[in-house]
Design a protein around this motif. Structure first.
Motif, PDB file in Angstrom:
ATOM      1  N   LYS A  86       1.162  -1.217  -0.016  1.00 28.25           N
ATOM      2  CA  LYS A  86      -0.191  -0.227  -0.009  1.00 28.25           C
ATOM      3  C   LYS A  86       0.745   0.819  -0.143  1.00 28.25           C
ATOM      4  O   LYS A  86       0.918   1.645  -0.976  1.00 28.25           O
ATOM      5  CB  LYS A  86      -0.874  -0.243   0.923  1.00 28.25           C
ATOM      6  CG  LYS A  86      -1.842   0.746   0.848  1.00 28.25           C
ATOM      7  CD  LYS A  86      -2.717   1.388   2.384  1.00 28.25           C
ATOM      8  CE  LYS A  86      -3.437   1.838   2.406  1.00 28.25           C
ATOM      9  NZ  LYS A  86      -4.996   2.269   3.510  1.00 28.25           N
ATOM     10  N   GLU A 105       2.840   0.295   5.031  1.00 26.97           N
ATOM     11  CA  GLU A 105       2.067   0.021   5.253  1.00 26.97           C
ATOM     12  C   GLU A 105       1.150  -1.115   3.543  1.00 26.97           C
ATOM     13  O   GLU A 105       1.567  -1.265   2.224  1.00 26.97           O
ATOM     14  CB  GLU A 105       0.357   0.372   5.285  1.00 26.97           C
ATOM     15  CG  GLU A 105       0.725   1.474   6.504  1.00 26.97           C
ATOM     16  CD  GLU A 105      -0.044   2.682   6.307  1.00 26.97           C
ATOM     17  OE1 GLU A 105      -0.725   3.122   6.808  1.00 26.97           O
ATOM     18  OE2 GLU A 105      -0.584   3.066   4.692  1.00 26.97           O
ATOM     19  N   ASP A 109      -1.812  -4.602   2.793  1.00 24.17           N
ATOM     20  CA  ASP A 109      -3.558  -4.257   2.950  1.00 24.17           C
ATOM     21  C   ASP A 109      -3.619  -5.676   2.928  1.00 24.17           C
ATOM     22  O   ASP A 109      -3.246  -6.711   1.654  1.00 24.17           O
ATOM     23  CB  ASP A 109      -4.357  -3.813   2.080  1.00 24.17           C
ATOM     24  CG  ASP A 109      -4.515  -2.360   2.190  1.00 24.17           C
ATOM     25  OD1 ASP A 109      -4.290  -1.576   3.517  1.00 24.17           O
ATOM     26  OD2 ASP A 109      -5.094  -1.273   1.283  1.00 24.17           O
ATOM     27  N   THR A 168      -2.126  -2.574  13.428  1.00 22.66           N
ATOM     28  CA  THR A 168      -3.125  -2.627  12.324  1.00 22.66           C
ATOM     29  C   THR A 168      -4.505  -1.714  12.785  1.00 22.66           C
ATOM     30  O   THR A 168      -5.374  -2.316  13.702  1.00 22.66           O
ATOM     31  CB  THR A 168      -3.790  -4.308  13.188  1.00 22.66           C
ATOM     32  OG1 THR A 168      -2.343  -5.473  12.987  1.00 22.66           O
ATOM     33  CG2 THR A 168      -4.696  -4.683  11.873  1.00 22.66           C
ATOM     34  N   ASN A 223      -8.255  -2.087  11.327  1.00 17.56           N
ATOM     35  CA  ASN A 223     -10.042  -3.063  10.207  1.00 17.56           C
ATOM     36  C   ASN A 223     -10.096  -1.915   9.322  1.00 17.56           C
ATOM     37  O   ASN A 223     -11.274  -1.165   9.775  1.00 17.56           O
ATOM     38  CB  ASN A 223      -9.987  -3.595  10.614  1.00 17.56           C
ATOM     39  CG  ASN A 223     -11.186  -4.717  10.379  1.00 17.56           C
ATOM     40  OD1 ASN A 223     -11.759  -5.335  10.884  1.00 17.56           O
ATOM     41  ND2 ASN A 223     -11.210  -4.750   8.994  1.00 17.56           N
ATOM     42  N   VAL A 233     -10.570  -4.436   5.379  1.00 19.10           N
ATOM     43  CA  VAL A 233      -9.135  -4.444   4.763  1.00 19.10           C
ATOM     44  C   VAL A 233      -8.645  -4.393   6.354  1.00 19.10           C
ATOM     45  O   VAL A 233      -9.155  -3.790   7.207  1.00 19.10           O
ATOM     46  CB  VAL A 233      -9.211  -3.735   3.864  1.00 19.10           C
ATOM     47  CG1 VAL A 233      -8.337  -2.824   3.335  1.00 19.10           C
ATOM     48  CG2 VAL A 233      -9.788  -3.529   2.394  1.00 19.10           C
ATOM     49  N   THR A 264      -4.949  -3.117   7.320  1.00 16.74           N
ATOM     50  CA  THR A 264      -4.052  -2.526   6.895  1.00 16.74           C
ATOM     51  C   THR A 264      -2.860  -2.220   7.893  1.00 16.74           C
ATOM     52  O   THR A 264      -3.420  -2.081   9.663  1.00 16.74           O
ATOM     53  CB  THR A 264      -4.251  -1.135   6.652  1.00 16.74           C
ATOM     54  OG1 THR A 264      -5.040  -0.922   5.866  1.00 16.74           O
ATOM     55  CG2 THR A 264      -3.059  -0.258   6.583  1.00 16.74           C
ATOM     56  N   THR A 282       1.030  -1.999   9.641  1.00 18.29           N
ATOM     57  CA  THR A 282       1.711  -1.539   9.328  1.00 18.29           C
ATOM     58  C   THR A 282       3.276  -1.986  10.069  1.00 18.29           C
ATOM     59  O   THR A 282       2.583  -2.341  11.574  1.00 18.29           O
ATOM     60  CB  THR A 282       1.886   0.065  10.563  1.00 18.29           C
ATOM     61  OG1 THR A 282       0.172   0.951   9.649  1.00 18.29           O
ATOM     62  CG2 THR A 282       3.245   0.980  10.083  1.00 18.29           C
TER      63      THR A 282
END
Length: 152
Positions: free
Chosen positions: A60, A77, A79, A123, A125, A143, A145, A147
């Motif tokens: 991402k 990041e 996804d 994380t 959501n 989703v 995400t 990091t």
């Protein structure tokens, strides 16, 4: 290869290796909660392909800042999309799919990606689920995400 791609591939490897979806991912999870994660750049698939649970890992963003005089810190990041065509679309089915998402998020929390020297930071959501996908496509999409931080 690119560090971002290496991190995405490491997440795929973790999900396909150490994550055990056949263990109980939580109450209400669908019986067919097993999956094979794949890395893609675009999550576009035919609805017919989503009859089984699909987990897609997508690079991402990368943010680079100075860590000290000679090193940089990169926050990457990634996804993780969890998608499935709904059979019924009732609360029980959606609760089960949310349980799978939570189980993936819990599994990846605090996981260090030793192969690329990346530390898990957080994380998110968002969206927990995509309402437009439910209404228009009868498809569950969530989703995560992730990091990760790398200092070099």
């Amino acid at each position: 290869m690119s560090m971002v791609i290496d991190i995405a591939d490491a997440v795929v490897e973790l999900l396909n290796g150490e994550f055990a979806p056949n263990e109980d991912p939580g109450e209400g999870a669908p019986e067919d909660a097993g999956f094979e994660a794949v890395r893609e750049y675009r999550p576009l698939v035919d609805l017919a392909e989503l009859k089984d649970l699909r987990v897609t890992v997508i690079p991402k963003t990368v943010t680079t800042v100075a860590a000290d005089r000679s090193r940089v810190q990169q926050d990457v990041e990634i996804d993780v999309l969890v998608q499935k065509k709904l059979a019924v679309g009732d609360a029980e089915e959606l609760d089960g799919l949310m349980s799978v998402v939570e189980s993936i998020a819990g599994f990846l929390k605090f996981k260090r990606l030793d192969s690329v020297g990346a530390l898990w930071l957080k994380t998110a959501n968002d969206p927990i689920y995509a309402p437009d996908h439910l209404e228009q496509l009868r498809q569950f999409t969530s989703v995560l995400t992730l990091t990760y931080r790398v200092v070099r």
